[in-house]
Structures are given as C-alpha cells and as structure tokens.
Motif scaffolding. Structure first.
Motif, PDB file in Angstrom:
ATOM      1  N   LEU A 267       0.863  -1.171   0.000  1.00  0.00           N
ATOM      2  CA  LEU A 267       0.000   0.000   0.000  1.00  0.00           C
ATOM      3  C   LEU A 267       0.902   1.224   0.000  1.00  0.00           C
ATOM      4  O   LEU A 267       1.852   1.292   0.782  1.00  0.00           O
TER       5      LEU A 267
ATOM      6  N   TRP B 180      -5.037   5.520  -2.242  1.00  0.00           N
ATOM      7  CA  TRP B 180      -3.949   4.588  -2.008  1.00  0.00           C
ATOM      8  C   TRP B 180      -3.644   3.844  -3.297  1.00  0.00           C
ATOM      9  O   TRP B 180      -4.551   3.534  -4.058  1.00  0.00           O
ATOM     10  N   THR B 181      -2.395   3.513  -3.487  1.00  0.00           N
ATOM     11  CA  THR B 181      -2.020   2.625  -4.579  1.00  0.00           C
ATOM     12  C   THR B 181      -1.766   1.270  -3.958  1.00  0.00           C
ATOM     13  O   THR B 181      -0.922   1.131  -3.067  1.00  0.00           O
TER      14      THR B 181
ATOM     15  N   GLU C 118       4.975   3.956   2.258  1.00  0.00           N
ATOM     16  CA  GLU C 118       4.663   2.622   1.733  1.00  0.00           C
ATOM     17  C   GLU C 118       4.644   1.615   2.867  1.00  0.00           C
ATOM     18  O   GLU C 118       5.457   1.697   3.787  1.00  0.00           O
TER      19      GLU C 118
ATOM     20  N   LEU D  81      -9.748   1.980   4.317  1.00  0.00           N
ATOM     21  CA  LEU D  81      -9.000   3.094   3.751  1.00  0.00           C
ATOM     22  C   LEU D  81      -9.985   4.169   3.307  1.00  0.00           C
ATOM     23  O   LEU D  81     -10.699   3.993   2.325  1.00  0.00           O
TER      24      LEU D  81
ATOM     25  N   TRP E 108       0.889   5.721  -0.388  1.00  0.00           N
ATOM     26  CA  TRP E 108       0.108   6.946  -0.443  1.00  0.00           C
ATOM     27  C   TRP E 108       1.013   8.136  -0.194  1.00  0.00           C
ATOM     28  O   TRP E 108       2.162   7.985   0.187  1.00  0.00           O
TER      29      TRP E 108
END
Length: 122
Positions: A21, A94-95, A33, A84, A23
């Motif tokens: 994750l 978020w990625t 991360e 999230l 952001w």
C-alpha cells in the motif's frame, strides 16, 4: 489465500499473498509505503517506508535510513481488515500493488475501500 478489495461497490480479488500500500502524506506531501502479507491470522504489515519525516510521520525508534527512505518493521499485530478512507487533502487515494499489478483505491472521501484476506480463492 488471496486479497479482496471492496471499492466503489464491487469486490476485486487479487491473487497472491503479499501486497504493498502506498500513499502521499497530506501535509508533508511525501511518499509512505507499507508491505503486507496475507496470513491465516489476518493481514500482517511486515515493513514500512517513509520518504521523509515531520507532521506526525516521524520514523519510530529503530528505523534505518536507506536509499532515501526511513525503513522499519511496525509493531502491529495481524489485522482482520484495512479500512481506507480518503481525507480529501491528499489529492488521491492509495495505490495497492500485488503480483506486479497496481490500482488506485479509496481516492474519493465518499468512497472508502476495504482490504481483507479472501478465503477460498487460492
């Protein structure tokens, strides 16, 4: 086990037992991360990396500065789920990356995303 993501009213199943994750911090505008593992006990964060410090994101004691990141192992037990919810201050969500594929989730404040372990999707 696999990873299930509930976002925008639909469930997406991702193969694999690990994910990252990432952001951007809403105040410092720096990258954060976390690396997670799916375990029988739940989702377990195994490493976190912060690309800076300040504004409530100081790296904890024992962190190591490596290649421009503060790296540490969070002392948090397994989580049943991750909720999230975007603050609206970061300009994005978020990625989540797993098995070489990435997706942005939870980008709008009104659309929280939930990440859980999926049983029966091995």
């Amino acid at each position: 086990m696999s990873i299930c993501v509930l976002a925008a009213g639909k469930v997406t199943v991702l193969a694999g037992a690990a994910f990252t994750l990432a952001w951007t911090h809403s105040v410092e505008k720096t990258r954060w991360e976390e690396h997670w593992q799916v375990t029988p006990a739940g989702l377990q964060v195994v490493e976190a990396r912060i690309q800076g410090s300040g504004a409530g994101m100081d790296p904890p004691e024992g962190s190591v500065f490596r290649d421009g990141w503060w790296v540490y192992a969070p002392k948090v037990g397994p989580q049943r789920r991750l909720l999230l919810a975007a603050s609206g201050a970061t300009g994005g969500g978020w990625t989540l990356c797993a098995e070489g594929r990435c997706a942005v989730i939870g980008a709008r404040p009104a659309d929280p995303a939930v990440v859980t372990a999926c049983e029966g999707h091995d």
